[in-house]
Write a protein that holds these residues in place. Structure first.
Motif, mmCIF file in Angstrom:
data_model
loop_
_atom_site.group_PDB
_atom_site.id
_atom_site.type_symbol
_atom_site.label_atom_id
_atom_site.label_comp_id
_atom_site.label_asym_id
_atom_site.label_seq_id
_atom_site.Cartn_x
_atom_site.Cartn_y
_atom_site.Cartn_z
ATOM 1 N N MET A 1 1.059 -1.211 0.664
ATOM 2 C CA MET A 1 -0.340 -0.122 0.038
ATOM 3 C C MET A 1 1.349 1.161 0.090
ATOM 4 O O MET A 1 1.770 1.630 0.437
ATOM 5 C CB MET A 1 -0.276 -0.483 0.828
ATOM 6 C CG MET A 1 -2.109 1.259 1.524
ATOM 7 S SD MET A 1 -2.886 1.510 0.198
ATOM 8 C CE MET A 1 -4.400 -0.348 0.372
ATOM 9 N N SER A 2 0.666 1.905 -0.978
ATOM 10 C CA SER A 2 1.403 3.352 -1.077
ATOM 11 C C SER A 2 -0.127 4.330 -0.275
ATOM 12 O O SER A 2 -0.721 4.205 -0.547
ATOM 13 C CB SER A 2 1.909 3.933 -2.031
ATOM 14 O OG SER A 2 0.914 3.799 -3.092
ATOM 15 N N TRP A 3 0.961 6.121 0.204
ATOM 16 C CA TRP A 3 0.113 6.403 0.291
ATOM 17 C C TRP A 3 0.235 8.250 -0.809
ATOM 18 O O TRP A 3 1.621 8.246 -0.370
ATOM 19 C CB TRP A 3 0.554 7.487 1.478
ATOM 20 C CG TRP A 3 0.327 6.133 2.641
ATOM 21 C CD1 TRP A 3 1.217 4.794 3.193
ATOM 22 C CD2 TRP A 3 -0.832 5.744 3.339
ATOM 23 N NE1 TRP A 3 0.235 4.953 4.621
ATOM 24 C CE2 TRP A 3 -0.524 5.007 4.765
ATOM 25 C CE3 TRP A 3 -2.558 6.654 3.821
ATOM 26 C CZ2 TRP A 3 -2.104 4.750 5.628
ATOM 27 C CZ3 TRP A 3 -2.767 5.688 5.179
ATOM 28 C CH2 TRP A 3 -3.177 5.117 5.365
ATOM 29 N N LEU A 13 -8.501 5.312 0.813
ATOM 30 C CA LEU A 13 -9.566 4.283 0.379
ATOM 31 C C LEU A 13 -9.486 3.082 0.546
ATOM 32 O O LEU A 13 -9.503 2.917 -0.850
ATOM 33 C CB LEU A 13 -10.758 5.062 -0.119
ATOM 34 C CG LEU A 13 -12.656 4.620 -0.644
ATOM 35 C CD1 LEU A 13 -12.777 4.904 1.069
ATOM 36 C CD2 LEU A 13 -13.399 5.487 -1.166
ATOM 37 N N LEU A 14 -10.045 1.828 1.518
ATOM 38 C CA LEU A 14 -9.807 0.612 0.770
ATOM 39 C C LEU A 14 -10.365 0.179 0.740
ATOM 40 O O LEU A 14 -12.048 0.304 0.623
ATOM 41 C CB LEU A 14 -9.690 -0.037 2.584
ATOM 42 C CG LEU A 14 -8.224 0.806 3.231
ATOM 43 C CD1 LEU A 14 -8.309 0.016 5.026
ATOM 44 C CD2 LEU A 14 -6.872 0.289 2.796
ATOM 45 N N VAL A 23 -5.398 -5.192 7.992
ATOM 46 C CA VAL A 23 -4.540 -4.581 6.661
ATOM 47 C C VAL A 23 -3.337 -3.733 7.932
ATOM 48 O O VAL A 23 -2.596 -3.613 8.266
ATOM 49 C CB VAL A 23 -5.526 -3.285 6.664
ATOM 50 C CG1 VAL A 23 -4.823 -1.978 6.329
ATOM 51 C CG2 VAL A 23 -6.501 -3.805 5.613
ATOM 52 N N PHE A 24 -4.530 -3.221 9.421
ATOM 53 C CA PHE A 24 -3.430 -2.276 10.755
ATOM 54 C C PHE A 24 -2.462 -3.363 10.610
ATOM 55 O O PHE A 24 -1.390 -3.228 10.914
ATOM 56 C CB PHE A 24 -4.611 -2.742 11.925
ATOM 57 C CG PHE A 24 -5.148 -1.333 11.476
ATOM 58 C CD1 PHE A 24 -4.817 -0.011 13.029
ATOM 59 C CD2 PHE A 24 -5.521 -0.873 10.390
ATOM 60 C CE1 PHE A 24 -4.605 1.059 12.801
ATOM 61 C CE2 PHE A 24 -6.408 1.030 11.123
ATOM 62 C CZ PHE A 24 -6.038 1.773 12.438
ATOM 63 N N HIS A 26 -0.889 -5.392 8.993
ATOM 64 C CA HIS A 26 0.149 -5.353 7.864
ATOM 65 C C HIS A 26 0.820 -4.046 7.793
ATOM 66 O O HIS A 26 2.885 -3.970 7.657
ATOM 67 C CB HIS A 26 -1.145 -5.458 6.369
ATOM 68 C CG HIS A 26 0.565 -5.536 5.253
ATOM 69 N ND1 HIS A 26 1.381 -5.929 4.845
ATOM 70 C CD2 HIS A 26 0.153 -4.231 4.981
ATOM 71 C CE1 HIS A 26 2.017 -5.648 3.861
ATOM 72 N NE2 HIS A 26 1.817 -4.560 3.512
ATOM 73 N N TRP A 27 0.301 -2.682 8.179
ATOM 74 C CA TRP A 27 0.825 -1.614 8.266
ATOM 75 C C TRP A 27 1.510 -1.656 9.318
ATOM 76 O O TRP A 27 2.798 -0.605 9.658
ATOM 77 C CB TRP A 27 -0.249 -0.640 7.834
ATOM 78 C CG TRP A 27 -0.742 -0.386 6.501
ATOM 79 C CD1 TRP A 27 -0.623 -1.099 5.618
ATOM 80 C CD2 TRP A 27 -2.428 0.264 6.273
ATOM 81 N NE1 TRP A 27 -1.382 -0.556 4.565
ATOM 82 C CE2 TRP A 27 -2.572 0.294 5.270
ATOM 83 C CE3 TRP A 27 -3.327 0.932 7.531
ATOM 84 C CZ2 TRP A 27 -3.255 0.889 4.498
ATOM 85 C CZ3 TRP A 27 -4.440 1.210 6.501
ATOM 86 C CH2 TRP A 27 -4.427 1.123 5.295
ATOM 87 N N LEU A 28 1.750 -2.272 10.740
ATOM 88 C CA LEU A 28 2.177 -1.882 11.709
ATOM 89 C C LEU A 28 3.376 -2.590 11.944
ATOM 90 O O LEU A 28 4.261 -2.448 12.080
ATOM 91 C CB LEU A 28 1.065 -1.898 13.175
ATOM 92 C CG LEU A 28 -0.366 -1.073 13.197
ATOM 93 C CD1 LEU A 28 -1.001 -1.502 14.596
ATOM 94 C CD2 LEU A 28 0.275 -0.061 13.169
ATOM 95 N N ALA A 29 3.475 -3.859 10.784
ATOM 96 C CA ALA A 29 4.517 -4.371 10.743
ATOM 97 C C ALA A 29 5.443 -3.754 9.877
ATOM 98 O O ALA A 29 6.765 -3.745 10.057
ATOM 99 C CB ALA A 29 4.089 -5.616 10.557
ATOM 100 N N ARG A 30 5.026 -2.987 8.971
ATOM 101 C CA ARG A 30 6.042 -2.801 7.797
ATOM 102 C C ARG A 30 6.408 -1.754 8.429
ATOM 103 O O ARG A 30 7.650 -0.918 8.027
ATOM 104 C CB ARG A 30 5.086 -1.780 6.751
ATOM 105 C CG ARG A 30 4.771 -3.578 5.789
ATOM 106 C CD ARG A 30 3.832 -2.817 5.084
ATOM 107 N NE ARG A 30 4.829 -1.764 3.399
ATOM 108 C CZ ARG A 30 4.435 -1.243 2.430
ATOM 109 N NH1 ARG A 30 3.297 -1.285 1.690
ATOM 110 N NH2 ARG A 30 5.635 -0.308 2.278
ATOM 111 N N ALA A 31 5.768 -0.337 9.202
ATOM 112 C CA ALA A 31 5.863 0.491 10.182
ATOM 113 C C ALA A 31 7.383 0.294 11.322
ATOM 114 O O ALA A 31 8.244 0.882 10.973
ATOM 115 C CB ALA A 31 5.093 1.303 11.447
ATOM 116 N N ALA A 32 7.025 -1.221 12.081
ATOM 117 C CA ALA A 32 8.137 -1.659 12.700
ATOM 118 C C ALA A 32 9.238 -1.780 12.255
ATOM 119 O O ALA A 32 10.671 -1.671 13.111
ATOM 120 C CB ALA A 32 7.704 -2.836 13.884
#
Length: 93
Positions: A1-3, A13-14, A23-24, A26-32
């Motif tokens: 996912m790119s912003w 918009l998902l 989704v959260f 996945h995103w939090l793993a990428r942020a970590a």
């Protein structure tokens, strides 16, 4: 996912039927992987929220359900507000 980079906070918009918990996660793993530390997300029936920090930087990741059948979610990543509040708090006597 790119912003995308619209005016204001980056948002997305998902697709209909998206599992916001997945989704959260996945995103939090990428942020970590990029050095961000996340608070455990608060996920309710129609909203989700977490706070991420990286040194002095703080951002929020939030999502709201904007459609019901099937569920449609909109998410935003906001950092300017938190940076502004931190600067103001540091400047207080």
């Amino acid at each position: 996912m790119s912003w995308p980079e619209p005016q204001g906070a980056p948002h997305v918009l998902l697709p209909p039927g998206t599992d916001i918990r997945a989704v959260f996660t996945h995103w939090l793993a990428r942020a970590a992987a990029q050095g961000w530390v996340a608070q455990p997300p608060l996920i309710g029936p129609a909203q989700a929220f977490t706070l991420l920090t990286n040194g002095e930087r703080t951002v929020t990741l939030s999502a709201v359900q904007v459609g019901e059948t099937p569920p449609v979610w909109a998410a935003a990543l906001e950092g300017d507000l938190w940076s502004h509040l931190r600067r103001r708090a540091a400047a207080r006597p």
